[in-house]
Scaffold this active site. Sequence first.
Site, PDB file in Angstrom:
ATOM      1  N   ILE A  84      -5.656  -9.940   1.322  1.00  0.00           N
ATOM      2  CA  ILE A  84      -5.176  -9.320   0.783  1.00  0.00           C
ATOM      3  C   ILE A  84      -4.936  -7.413   0.803  1.00  0.00           C
ATOM      4  O   ILE A  84      -6.534  -7.155   1.767  1.00  0.00           O
ATOM      5  CB  ILE A  84      -5.535  -9.292  -0.972  1.00  0.00           C
ATOM      6  CG1 ILE A  84      -5.494 -10.503  -1.381  1.00  0.00           C
ATOM      7  CG2 ILE A  84      -5.124  -8.336  -1.802  1.00  0.00           C
ATOM      8  CD1 ILE A  84      -6.048 -10.371  -2.654  1.00  0.00           C
ATOM      9  N   GLY A 131      -5.188  -3.647   1.081  1.00  0.00           N
ATOM     10  CA  GLY A 131      -5.334  -2.418   0.555  1.00  0.00           C
ATOM     11  C   GLY A 131      -5.128  -3.015  -0.907  1.00  0.00           C
ATOM     12  O   GLY A 131      -4.840  -2.869  -2.184  1.00  0.00           O
ATOM     13  N   SER A 151      -7.133   0.196  -4.601  1.00  0.00           N
ATOM     14  CA  SER A 151      -7.107  -0.108  -5.741  1.00  0.00           C
ATOM     15  C   SER A 151      -6.128  -0.383  -6.120  1.00  0.00           C
ATOM     16  O   SER A 151      -5.166  -1.082  -5.300  1.00  0.00           O
ATOM     17  CB  SER A 151      -6.718   1.729  -6.058  1.00  0.00           C
ATOM     18  OG  SER A 151      -5.672   1.561  -5.046  1.00  0.00           O
ATOM     19  N   GLY A 152      -5.250  -0.244  -7.561  1.00  0.00           N
ATOM     20  CA  GLY A 152      -4.310  -0.849  -8.138  1.00  0.00           C
ATOM     21  C   GLY A 152      -3.853  -1.866  -8.389  1.00  0.00           C
ATOM     22  O   GLY A 152      -4.862  -3.247  -8.150  1.00  0.00           O
ATOM     23  N   TYR A 203      11.083   5.450   1.519  1.00  0.00           N
ATOM     24  CA  TYR A 203      10.939   4.532   1.305  1.00  0.00           C
ATOM     25  C   TYR A 203      11.521   3.072   0.888  1.00  0.00           C
ATOM     26  O   TYR A 203      11.179   1.827   1.007  1.00  0.00           O
ATOM     27  CB  TYR A 203       9.717   4.807  -0.399  1.00  0.00           C
ATOM     28  CG  TYR A 203       9.176   3.738  -1.301  1.00  0.00           C
ATOM     29  CD1 TYR A 203       8.158   3.109  -0.888  1.00  0.00           C
ATOM     30  CD2 TYR A 203       9.577   3.230  -2.368  1.00  0.00           C
ATOM     31  CE1 TYR A 203       7.559   2.572  -1.117  1.00  0.00           C
ATOM     32  CE2 TYR A 203       9.081   2.311  -2.785  1.00  0.00           C
ATOM     33  CZ  TYR A 203       7.337   1.958  -2.628  1.00  0.00           C
ATOM     34  OH  TYR A 203       6.895   0.778  -3.146  1.00  0.00           O
TER      35      TYR A 203
END
Length: 281
Positions: A9, A11, A14-15, A154
């Site tokens: 995984i 990143g 966080s989150g 984005y």
Amino acid sequence: MTSPKTVLITGTSSGIGLATAVAAARAGWTTIATLRDTGKADALLTAAAAHEVTDRIQVKHLDVVDPATIATCLDEVIAEHGHLDALVNNAGAAQVGTIEQGSLDEVRAAMEVNFFGVVATTRAALPHLRASHGRVITVTSVGGIVGQPFNEAYCAAKFAVEGFMESLAPVAATVGVDVTVVEPGAVASEFVANLNLDVDAQLTTAGPYAPALQAYLTRTQQSFTNAQTPTEAAAPLIKALTAPHPPFRIQTSPWARNFVTTKLTDLDGSAVQTLTGEWVR
Ligand code: NAP
């Protein structure tokens, strides 16, 4: 006895990435939780300990915009575990502003992390996923379906990811690899804080767009009061990880499903323009 399945995984400081790493470990997967700065693993390790899955989580360095770190990380995973069964492309970063405000370099930076980072990681992982008949799950966004005001770069990057994965999916299926995109709406992660948005500076550089930007920021702040938690957003992703054959496209909440439906049934584009036009008035 077969060894547990292995998921990488991106990143996970966080989150959604952090929540997904813990949930995958709880589901029995050997979880390679990667970070661009392994010094930021404290929150992940604390959550892993709280759920008693520390032994199933391995922290590794991977910066999605640095191909050498992707290659090194995958080499280590294969050397240590022998197989990779799933890749979760989660790393990403917000970018706010309209095209006349920022520089082309800012647009390129948004594409680098949100699009090319996904492409580079997927490309490097695919030989291993072919060998395991594994899967690629990518966190895109409802912004990968519906273009949103002041999110041009984005959303362009997330649209690009959606197009890339939608095109890859039937090809990957011929070699036994499933491809899924996961589309959250607002999620209460570090996403907004990591943007480090200087609202006053943004409004100053917005010039004639300032009233629209102010309306957008007010509306966005309200929308985040109903945000999902990262754990809630991770739950459908874990279903995609563990289902025999996950669907190509998954939204993480009823709100996200309704929002995306607006676009997918909007053949002339007028429904979306009416909806998002209201955000900036
Ligand atoms: P977050 O808390 O800011 O997490 C983003 C993660 O990506 C962090 O771990 C961050 O690491 C990492 N990251 C950024 N650049 C990276 C790079 N170059 N290489 C590796 N990791 C990198 O936000 P989140 O909401 O969990 O975001 C996860 C995904 O969900 C993103 O793809 C985002 O676009 C998507 N999403 C979020 C929302 C939302 O409302 N939150 C909605 C729709 C989609 P650092 O700590 O080092 O910065």
